[in-house]
Structures are given as structure tokens and as C-alpha cells.
Design a protein around this motif. Structure first.
Motif, PDB file in Angstrom:
ATOM      1  N   VAL A 130       0.859  -1.184   0.000  1.00 36.91           N
ATOM      2  CA  VAL A 130       0.000   0.000   0.000  1.00 36.91           C
ATOM      3  C   VAL A 130       0.897   1.237   0.000  1.00 36.91           C
ATOM      4  N   SER A 131       0.619   2.154  -0.914  1.00 35.10           N
ATOM      5  CA  SER A 131       1.459   3.341  -1.045  1.00 35.10           C
ATOM      6  C   SER A 131       0.614   4.596  -1.171  1.00 35.10           C
ATOM      7  N   LEU A 132       1.198   5.697  -0.735  1.00 41.35           N
ATOM      8  CA  LEU A 132       0.593   7.019  -0.859  1.00 41.35           C
ATOM      9  C   LEU A 132       1.500   7.846  -1.753  1.00 41.35           C
ATOM     10  N   GLY A 133       0.923   8.532  -2.730  1.00 42.10           N
ATOM     11  CA  GLY A 133       1.762   9.259  -3.667  1.00 42.10           C
ATOM     12  C   GLY A 133       1.198  10.606  -4.055  1.00 42.10           C
ATOM     13  N   GLN A 134       2.071  11.421  -4.617  1.00 44.18           N
ATOM     14  CA  GLN A 134       1.720  12.760  -5.078  1.00 44.18           C
ATOM     15  C   GLN A 134       2.279  12.939  -6.490  1.00 44.18           C
ATOM     16  N   ARG A 135       1.598  13.729  -7.273  1.00 43.70           N
ATOM     17  CA  ARG A 135       2.042  13.927  -8.652  1.00 43.70           C
ATOM     18  C   ARG A 135       3.381  14.652  -8.701  1.00 43.70           C
TER      19      ARG A 135
ATOM     20  N   GLY B 246       5.348  15.838 -12.095  1.00 40.93           N
ATOM     21  CA  GLY B 246       5.411  15.819 -13.549  1.00 40.93           C
ATOM     22  C   GLY B 246       4.400  14.822 -14.101  1.00 40.93           C
ATOM     23  N   LEU B 247       4.872  13.875 -14.868  1.00 40.95           N
ATOM     24  CA  LEU B 247       4.017  12.826 -15.404  1.00 40.95           C
ATOM     25  C   LEU B 247       4.221  11.506 -14.667  1.00 40.95           C
ATOM     26  N   SER B 248       4.705  11.628 -13.443  1.00 39.80           N
ATOM     27  CA  SER B 248       4.891  10.472 -12.575  1.00 39.80           C
ATOM     28  C   SER B 248       4.131  10.686 -11.272  1.00 39.80           C
ATOM     29  N   MET B 249       3.997   9.608 -10.522  1.00 41.53           N
ATOM     30  CA  MET B 249       3.516   9.677  -9.149  1.00 41.53           C
ATOM     31  C   MET B 249       4.681   9.296  -8.247  1.00 41.53           C
ATOM     32  N   LEU B 250       4.947  10.122  -7.250  1.00 40.19           N
ATOM     33  CA  LEU B 250       6.081   9.925  -6.346  1.00 40.19           C
ATOM     34  C   LEU B 250       5.571   9.372  -5.018  1.00 40.19           C
ATOM     35  N   TYR B 251       6.114   8.235  -4.587  1.00 42.28           N
ATOM     36  CA  TYR B 251       5.703   7.634  -3.321  1.00 42.28           C
ATOM     37  C   TYR B 251       6.196   8.480  -2.147  1.00 42.28           C
ATOM     38  N   VAL B 252       5.279   8.950  -1.308  1.00 41.52           N
ATOM     39  CA  VAL B 252       5.648   9.694  -0.102  1.00 41.52           C
ATOM     40  C   VAL B 252       5.425   8.864   1.160  1.00 41.52           C
ATOM     41  N   GLU B 253       4.771   7.729   1.020  1.00 45.35           N
ATOM     42  CA  GLU B 253       4.632   6.766   2.121  1.00 45.35           C
ATOM     43  C   GLU B 253       4.419   5.401   1.487  1.00 45.35           C
ATOM     44  N   HIS B 254       4.950   4.371   2.130  1.00 40.58           N
ATOM     45  CA  HIS B 254       4.851   3.029   1.552  1.00 40.58           C
ATOM     46  C   HIS B 254       4.880   2.003   2.664  1.00 40.58           C
ATOM     47  N   VAL B 255       3.997   1.019   2.581  1.00 39.79           N
ATOM     48  CA  VAL B 255       3.945  -0.072   3.552  1.00 39.79           C
ATOM     49  C   VAL B 255       3.914  -1.392   2.786  1.00 39.79           C
ATOM     50  N   SER B 256       4.826  -2.284   3.126  1.00 41.36           N
ATOM     51  CA  SER B 256       4.855  -3.606   2.504  1.00 41.36           C
ATOM     52  C   SER B 256       4.303  -4.635   3.471  1.00 41.36           C
ATOM     53  N   PRO B 257       3.624  -5.648   2.953  1.00 43.68           N
ATOM     54  CA  PRO B 257       3.140  -6.721   3.826  1.00 43.68           C
ATOM     55  C   PRO B 257       4.292  -7.609   4.265  1.00 43.68           C
TER      56      PRO B 257
ATOM     57  N   LEU C 164       5.869  -6.212  -3.552  1.00 46.14           N
ATOM     58  CA  LEU C 164       6.420  -5.505  -4.697  1.00 46.14           C
ATOM     59  C   LEU C 164       7.702  -4.781  -4.307  1.00 46.14           C
ATOM     60  N   GLN C 165       8.668  -4.763  -5.210  1.00 48.88           N
ATOM     61  CA  GLN C 165       9.966  -4.162  -4.920  1.00 48.88           C
ATOM     62  C   GLN C 165       9.949  -2.660  -5.204  1.00 48.88           C
ATOM     63  N   LEU C 166       9.094  -1.951  -4.488  1.00 50.39           N
ATOM     64  CA  LEU C 166       9.030  -0.499  -4.562  1.00 50.39           C
ATOM     65  C   LEU C 166       9.124   0.034  -3.139  1.00 50.39           C
ATOM     66  N   GLU C 167       9.499   1.300  -3.000  1.00 52.48           N
ATOM     67  CA  GLU C 167       9.702   1.838  -1.662  1.00 52.48           C
ATOM     68  C   GLU C 167       9.489   3.341  -1.665  1.00 52.48           C
ATOM     69  N   LEU C 168       9.617   3.949  -0.479  1.00 51.12           N
ATOM     70  CA  LEU C 168       9.489   5.384  -0.340  1.00 51.12           C
ATOM     71  C   LEU C 168      10.424   6.091  -1.321  1.00 51.12           C
ATOM     72  N   GLY C 169       9.891   7.039  -2.070  1.00 50.83           N
ATOM     73  CA  GLY C 169      10.692   7.754  -3.053  1.00 50.83           C
ATOM     74  C   GLY C 169      10.615   7.181  -4.452  1.00 50.83           C
TER      75      GLY C 169
END
Length: 271
Positions: free
Chosen positions: A116-121, A123-134, A140-145
Motif C-alpha cells: 500500500v502506497s501514498l503518492g503525489q504527482r 510531472g508525469l509520474s507519481m512519487l511515493y511519499v509513504e509506503h507499507v509492505s506486507p 512488490l519491490q518499490l519503496e518510499l521515493g
């Protein structure tokens, strides 16, 4: 010949006499680094930003002198320096919404075995500003930032759905020349996602960004006009389309509405 800039690059606003292009180009360099590509050389930076190699060389030298980049002689390349750390930490610390959202995100991740991730726009991307992995080995191999594309992800589509008409038009105008022949299909996906979000409170991306990843997303409009978006995603075999539609979408929408309510926005529909 000068190459076209990437989607994340900062363009000079036409007619803005207060805009300092040299500063924008410096940030273009910093934005080129990603979690999956932490070390880049001048040639790679030139390709990613569309800036001339000579300009990139001067900018990377200056940013190194200022501490925002670190030069690695062994590789002849750069990585982000410690000077960039306080800026990101301060920006995240100032986002009170993260503290409101994190416990709800953690509960959702644990109950669904999905990230579960929280993001903000950005440019044409969404940037993760918070991330929680189970607590699973298949998170998924994604993280904050991390940055993910706006146009084809559940988070990005949810953001687009909540944006005003002017911002949607601006996003589409920027996407069209970059996507070429793929644009009609992707535009249709954005419009379908906006209609779904309006009707059901969430948008889906069942493998549209990555064939091995399925996700649902919901927008979180804040009282100050900022729009964030939350996603809940996992490997496709864990979230088949029927589960995505019947369970994950409604649950991420409920959490998003709860966060919105806690932030002083709309009423909560969460449990």
C-alpha cells in the motif's frame, strides 16, 4: 542534435520571466536518479534529461561541489549526495497526512497481503511519499521515493480522475507527444478510469503498467487543494481481476475516504 527531455524533466514555462532555467536544469539532473538506478554517468544523465553533454558535465560538477551529488571515481559516475537528504526529509516531515495515513495503510497491507502506497504527482509520474509492505516474500519491490508513471498505474489514474479539467488537459497535452501511437489507447484508459472512479471511488490497473502487477487506487483530495492518491497492489497471481474489482478496489477507496476525513476533507465511508 539535442534530445527530447524525459517526462520528468522541468520545462521552461513560456513567457515566465521570473523562471531561472539554470536552476531547473540542476533539478533535472537530481530528478534523473531513481531507486533502481542510483548511479549515473554524464552520458546517462544527458540521455535522461535531454540536456547537452557539456551542460550536464558543468551541472554535475557544480552539484558535486555543493554536496548534492557524490562522484564515484571507481565507476566514473555519480550518486545522490548527503546534501539532498535533508531536503527530502524535511519535505516528508512537513506532510502531516503521512502520519494520519500510515496506520490505516499498514492495516490494509496486513489484511490483504498487498503493498500500500501514498503518492503525489511529480510531472508525469507519481512519487511515493509513504509506503507499507506486507510481511510476505512476494511484496512488490518499490519503496518510499519510488516513481511510477501517472498514465498507466492505478495511483496515477486515480489522481487524474480527481484532477480538475484544466489539469487533466495539461496532463494529456504533455503525454500525447511522448506516447505517440500508444496515446489513443492510454487516453481511453485514463477516461475509463476517471468514469470508474466517479462511480465507484477507485480506479484499476490490471497489468497495464507491468503485466505482473495488479493494483487498485483511490484519490485523496485535501482541504488545501492538494490531491494525493493511494494504491494497493501485488503480483497479478495474488490479485486476479475479480478480487481486484470486488475486494481491493472498495477497500482502498474506503481507506482513502477515511484519510480524507481525518485530514478535514470529505466524510468517511470506511469501516
Amino acid at each position: 542534435m539535442r534530445k527530447r527531455r524525459t517526462a520528468e524533466a522541468t520545462e521552461d514555462p513560456a513567457g515566465d520571466r521570473q523562471f531561472v532555467a539554470a536552476i531547473a536544469r540542476g533539478f533535472d539532473i537530481l530528478h534523473a536518479f531513481r531507486a533502481e538506478d542510483p548511479i549515473l554517468g554524464n552520458q546517462e544523465l544527458a540521455e535522461r534529461t535531454g540536456l547537452p553533454r557539456a551542460t550536464v558535465s558543468r551541472l554535475s560538477h557544480t552539484l558535486t561541489r555543493l554536496g548534492y551529488l557524490t562522484y564515484l571515481p571507481r565507476y566514473g559516475k555519480y550518486q545522490l549526495g548527503l546534501g539532498a537528504v535533508p531536503l527530502g526529509q524535511l519535505a516528508l516531515a512537513n506532510m502531516a497526512i503521512r502520519r494520519l495515513a500510515a496506520p490505516l495503510m499498514r492495516r490494509l497491507a496486513e489484511e490483504t497481503d498487498a503493498s500500500v502506497s501514498l503518492g503525489q504527482r511529480h510531472g508525469l509520474s507519481m512519487l511515493y511519499v509513504e509506503h507499507v509492505s506486507p510481511r510476505t516474500a512476494v511484496a512488490l519491490q518499490l519503496e518510499l521515493g519510488s516513481r511510477i508513471p501517472l498514465a498507466v498505474t492505478a495511483m496515477g489514474r486515480a489522481y487524474y480522475a480527481a484532477a480538475g479539467e484544466a489539469e487533466r488537459a495539461e496532463i494529456e497535452a504533455a503525454l500525447e507527444p511522448r506516447l505517440g501511437a500508444d496515446w489513443p489507447r492510454i487516453r481511453e484508459g485514463l477516461h475509463e478510469a476517471a468514469a470508474m472512479h466517479a462511480a465507484q471511488g477507485f480506479a484499476l490497473s490490471p497489468g497495464d503498467w507491468n503485466a505482473r502487477v495488479h493494483a487498485a487506487g483511490a484519490a485523496i483530495p485535501l482541504p488545501d487543494g492538494t490531491i494525493l492518491a493511494m494504491n494497493c497492489g501485488a503480483p497479478a497471481f495474488m490479485l486476479p481481476p475479480e478480487r481486484l474489482l470486488a475486494e481491493i478496489g472498495p477497500r482502498v477507496a474506503a481507506v482513502a475516504r477515511r484519510v480524507e476525513s481525518l485530514a478535514g476533507g470529505g466524510s468517511s465511508r470506511a469501516d
